[in-house]
Design an enzyme around this catalytic site. Structure first.
Site, PDB file in Angstrom:
ATOM      1  CG  PHE A 277       7.522  -6.622   1.867  1.00 50.46           C
ATOM      2  CD1 PHE A 277       8.181  -6.268   0.694  1.00 50.46           C
ATOM      3  CD2 PHE A 277       6.367  -7.361   1.769  1.00 50.46           C
ATOM      4  CE1 PHE A 277       7.684  -6.657  -0.549  1.00 50.46           C
ATOM      5  CE2 PHE A 277       5.853  -7.758   0.523  1.00 50.46           C
ATOM      6  CZ  PHE A 277       6.524  -7.399  -0.626  1.00 50.46           C
ATOM      7  CG  LEU A 278       6.902  -0.468   5.766  1.00 50.39           C
ATOM      8  CD1 LEU A 278       6.963   1.053   5.839  1.00 50.39           C
ATOM      9  CD2 LEU A 278       7.161  -1.093   7.130  1.00 50.39           C
TER      10      LEU A 278
ATOM     11  CG  HIS B 272       4.424  -2.609   9.057  1.00 53.12           C
ATOM     12  ND1 HIS B 272       4.433  -3.444   7.974  1.00 53.12           N
ATOM     13  CD2 HIS B 272       5.145  -3.236  10.025  1.00 53.12           C
ATOM     14  CE1 HIS B 272       5.130  -4.530   8.251  1.00 53.12           C
ATOM     15  NE2 HIS B 272       5.564  -4.440   9.491  1.00 53.12           N
TER      16      HIS B 272
END
Ligand code: PAF
Length: 279
Positions: A32-33, A37
């Site tokens: 669930f970047l 990230h």
């Protein structure tokens, strides 16, 4: 970009990279970047020949009453983000691949795992240290990249890497924030509109602490009280902890007389949000 799910398949490819003397940069994630990230991936891309990103929602680091099943997942979107960011390998192991039947081995970093988030989430950091050590052993990175938002996690991973003589540089990059200051987190997706507005109280309280320290306040209890007041004025917020600690050892301190981390965890609705600043 290659997508690899099987641990043995990845090991074969990593061996080839090592023979070719390629440096490996590694970004472990639970998917669930978000832009936090992406900033880690960009840094890894800049300083490594090969970039490996893992997506593994590690079941062992969620308590029995925590949000493992509800944890947000969007593999299609994550895969596209990884392609766009120009990574080489997206590693997505299965739970049975990581923890086959008969699995018995865990890593216990002492003391610094029991406080702060560790106090509210017993066993959490044992599971994090274990999965990160396993991922390090599989990916064999030269450098691994983590976000400062999970400050305690970064201290624990650095301790583990040093104590276990892992020859890996642990690079910690600044928290990426929304325009209003809210730290980016996959768990922000749990917030409804009203909760999202309330969630800004974490950052506001940290900014208050920073201002007080800049103005000469040294007593941690005074700073914590002021932070508490800001969070408690928010109807939807419930404090888990607010703490000021030595930034290296995480030892509790009474006065701001060294580099400190100001860290807090606050429930906003179903979301337990964490944030910190280092001063
Ligand atoms: O920070 C996270 O996303 C996780 O704790 C990590 C480091 C990927 C281990 O599961």
């Amino acid at each position: 970009m290659q997508v690899i799910e099987n641990i043995k398949d990845l090991s074969i490819i990593i061996k080839e990279f090592k023979t070719e003397k390629k440096t490996i940069g590694f970004v472990p994630t639970m998917g669930f970047l978000h832009d936090g990230h992406i900033s880690l991936i960009k840094r890894a891309r800049l300083v490594s020949d090969i970039v490996v990103v893992s997506i593994f929602v590690n079941p062992t680091q969620f308590g029995p009453k925590e949000d493992f099943n509800a944890y947000p997942r969007d593999i299609k979107r994550d895969t596209q983000l990884c392609i766009d960011a120009g990574i080489d390998i997206l590693f997505m192991p299965s739970v049975s691949g990581m923890y086959p039947e008969g699995y018995l081995t865990y890593i216990n970093v002492e003391k610094i795992t029991d406080m702060l988030c560790g106090a509210s989430r017993p066993g959490h950091f044992k599971a994090v240290a274990t999965v990160v050590a396993k991922l390090f052993n599989i990916v064999k990175p030269d450098k691994a990249f983590f976000g400062q938002k999970d400050y305690q996690q970064t201290v624990i991973i650095k301790r583990m890497a040093a104590d276990l003589n892992m020859d890996i540089d642990i690079d910690v990059l600044p928290t990426v924030r929304e325009p209003d200051g809210l730290a980016m987190s996959s768990r922000n997706s749990y917030l409804n509109e009203e909760e999202r507005k309330a969630a800004i109280c974490l950052y506001r309280s940290l900014m208050k602490a920073e201002e007080m320290i800049k103005n000469g306040e040294k007593t941690t209890s005074v700073i914590i009280s002021a932070m508490r007041e800001i969070i408690e004025s928010e109807r939807l917020a419930k404090i888990d902890y607010i703490n000021i600690r030595d930034a290296e050892t995480l030892e509790e301190i009474e006065a701001i007389d060294r580099k400190v981390v100001i860290a807090l965890a606050v429930w906003i609705g179903k979301a337990r949000l964490i944030d910190n600043i280092v001063i």
